[in-house]
Design a protein around this motif. Sequence first.
Motif, PDB file in Angstrom:
ATOM      1  N   UNK A  58       0.812  -1.215   0.000  1.00 29.07           N
ATOM      2  CA  UNK A  58       0.000   0.000   0.000  1.00 29.07           C
ATOM      3  C   UNK A  58       0.839   1.255   0.000  1.00 29.07           C
ATOM      4  N   UNK A  59       1.936   1.261   0.760  1.00 27.96           N
ATOM      5  CA  UNK A  59       2.802   2.439   0.810  1.00 27.96           C
ATOM      6  C   UNK A  59       3.478   2.709  -0.517  1.00 27.96           C
ATOM      7  N   UNK A  60       3.977   1.666  -1.149  1.00 28.06           N
ATOM      8  CA  UNK A  60       4.622   1.844  -2.456  1.00 28.06           C
ATOM      9  C   UNK A  60       3.604   2.288  -3.496  1.00 28.06           C
ATOM     10  N   UNK A  61       2.424   1.701  -3.463  1.00 28.46           N
ATOM     11  CA  UNK A  61       1.388   2.058  -4.435  1.00 28.46           C
ATOM     12  C   UNK A  61       0.920   3.492  -4.252  1.00 28.46           C
ATOM     13  N   UNK A  62       0.734   3.907  -2.997  1.00 27.78           N
ATOM     14  CA  UNK A  62       0.309   5.287  -2.757  1.00 27.78           C
ATOM     15  C   UNK A  62       1.405   6.279  -3.123  1.00 27.78           C
ATOM     16  N   UNK A  63       2.655   5.923  -2.852  1.00 26.94           N
ATOM     17  CA  UNK A  63       3.759   6.791  -3.255  1.00 26.94           C
ATOM     18  C   UNK A  63       3.850   6.910  -4.766  1.00 26.94           C
ATOM     19  N   UNK A 117     -10.234   9.794 -16.719  1.00 30.84           N
ATOM     20  CA  UNK A 117      -8.949   9.380 -16.148  1.00 30.84           C
ATOM     21  C   UNK A 117      -8.867   9.752 -14.670  1.00 30.84           C
ATOM     22  N   UNK A 118      -9.449  10.878 -14.294  1.00 28.66           N
ATOM     23  CA  UNK A 118      -9.436  11.277 -12.890  1.00 28.66           C
ATOM     24  C   UNK A 118     -10.246  10.318 -12.029  1.00 28.66           C
ATOM     25  N   UNK A 119     -11.356   9.830 -12.574  1.00 34.05           N
ATOM     26  CA  UNK A 119     -12.192   8.881 -11.831  1.00 34.05           C
ATOM     27  C   UNK A 119     -11.459   7.547 -11.656  1.00 34.05           C
ATOM     28  N   UNK A 124      -8.321   3.896  -8.003  1.00 33.72           N
ATOM     29  CA  UNK A 124      -7.070   3.203  -7.682  1.00 33.72           C
ATOM     30  C   UNK A 124      -6.497   3.710  -6.362  1.00 33.72           C
ATOM     31  N   UNK A 125      -6.601   5.012  -6.123  1.00 37.22           N
ATOM     32  CA  UNK A 125      -6.103   5.575  -4.864  1.00 37.22           C
ATOM     33  C   UNK A 125      -6.924   5.057  -3.686  1.00 37.22           C
ATOM     34  N   UNK A 126      -8.228   4.946  -3.862  1.00 37.55           N
ATOM     35  CA  UNK A 126      -9.085   4.433  -2.798  1.00 37.55           C
ATOM     36  C   UNK A 126      -8.745   2.974  -2.490  1.00 37.55           C
TER      37      UNK A 126
END
Length: 92
Positions: free
Chosen positions: A22-27, A56-58, A63-65
């Motif tokens: 999760x940390x790598x993905x969020x970074x 693209x924003x959606x 993905x961020x959620x």
Amino acid sequence: MDFKKSWGFISLLIGMASLLWGGISLGDMLGQHQVVADMGGLLAAGGHEFFDASSAEQIAAQAKQKNTVIFITGACLSFIGFILMRGQWRNL
């Protein structure tokens, strides 16, 4: 091996792996935000109906959620693992 020690260790391992993922993905999402914003304008200019339905924003927000949920789950599992392993570190 007792119940608390084994499940605490499993929970700790899964939680740490989830925190790392999760940390790598969020970074990585922080760096991709500008790319997604630029691509959103390009895809909207293309005029294809698929890209109009899902911007693209959606897609980036979804993905961020997902990555935030993975990170929070990892933190919770790590905390549970630490609680279950409390006092067991001397026996390792």
